[in-house]
Design an enzyme around this catalytic site. Sequence first.
Site, PDB file in Angstrom:
ATOM      1  N   TRP A  99       0.826  -1.206   0.000  1.00  0.00           N
ATOM      2  CA  TRP A  99       0.000   0.000   0.000  1.00  0.00           C
ATOM      3  C   TRP A  99       0.859   1.255   0.000  1.00  0.00           C
ATOM      4  O   TRP A  99       0.495   2.264  -0.623  1.00  0.00           O
ATOM      5  CB  TRP A  99      -0.969  -0.028   1.182  1.00  0.00           C
ATOM      6  N   ASP A 166      -0.879   6.977   6.491  1.00  0.00           N
ATOM      7  CA  ASP A 166      -1.951   6.023   6.254  1.00  0.00           C
ATOM      8  C   ASP A 166      -1.970   5.082   7.454  1.00  0.00           C
ATOM      9  O   ASP A 166      -1.071   4.268   7.644  1.00  0.00           O
ATOM     10  CB  ASP A 166      -1.667   5.247   4.966  1.00  0.00           C
ATOM     11  N   LYS A 190     -10.775  -2.260   9.095  1.00  0.00           N
ATOM     12  CA  LYS A 190      -9.850  -3.003   9.947  1.00  0.00           C
ATOM     13  C   LYS A 190     -10.229  -2.829  11.424  1.00  0.00           C
ATOM     14  O   LYS A 190     -10.485  -3.793  12.117  1.00  0.00           O
ATOM     15  CB  LYS A 190      -8.415  -2.511   9.747  1.00  0.00           C
TER      16      LYS A 190
END
Length: 356
Positions: A99, A166, A190
């Site tokens: 990511w 992030d 999450k």
Amino acid sequence: MKKHNFYAGPSILSEYTIKNTADAVLNFADMGLSLLEISHRSKQFQAVIDEASALVKELLEVPEGYSVLWLGGGASMQFCMIPYNFLAKKAAYIDTGTWAHNAIKEARLFGDVDVVASSADANYTFIPKGFTVPADADYFHYTSNNTIYGTEIRQDPDVPVRLIADMSSDIFSRPIDVAKYDAIYAGAQKNLAPAGVTLVIVRDEALGHMERAIPTMLDYRTHIKKGSMFNTPPVLPIFSALQTLKYYKQLGGIRAIEKIDLEKAGILYDAIDNSKMFTGTVTDPADRSIMNVCFVMTPEYKELEAEFVEFATARGMVGIKGHRSVGGFRASLYNALPVESVRALVECMKEFEAKH
């Protein structure tokens, strides 16, 4: 049979969140209507988004001068929204996983990107150290937790430029010094809510300094001005996020949650470190994620990996198969996962090892 949910995302939610969301789907706020069919501009839903934003600020101790936004598009949308709003000439990124790599790719569409360090050559099995963030960068971006590879940066970096993170897979698992950051973003699926909403915390004064024209939907100022309601927000995930935030407050807040998370991770890592059959994939214990524990069979037992997945699944362990790009196993220990599930996995591992 009790199921133990180790999926990496979408992932386990607290029973509190699931029950309250299910009730609201049937009858929201005693309106006689489902949460799925009410207007996002109703006073009842406005109260939801207001309370959710206030709880984010309370739990993370967000200082004055920041806005909390609830946006669509997932964290991947933020890979372009961040440079659209913050990258004038050059940005600094650290490459610690898939990511982070994807965020770098998007940022390069807007300006120069200085990748200050990368662990790609070692399949992202460690967090690079000793790198320098150039003082002329518009910002430094990092991914705090790498779900696929099981590494995590658990301290807020000190850098000479704007700091952006992030935190999709470890937000609300540790205290954060929000004042160090100009933007923090996190996909909800999450540690917060079902997929469909992204939490953004942004410093107001950091915005509005770009010479480029920013599309309306991609300008953070649009969503600040409209209270996250410039377009129809993802109502159900935001309601679920509110329930999770209430649950976190009931648990005692972020410091209490961190203590529980460290205990869970400690139990599993200890079992892995003391096993002859299993071994961790992250080389430095300091780099180990407490959210996503990645491990494999030792070479002499490698052929038993598929058998262990079947063995564990038959005992109620769900979602422990590693990401397809790395193989092995991954146990995601998000906030909603009870310690009993971790103990059950450890017992399962010991039973399988004794069998062989």
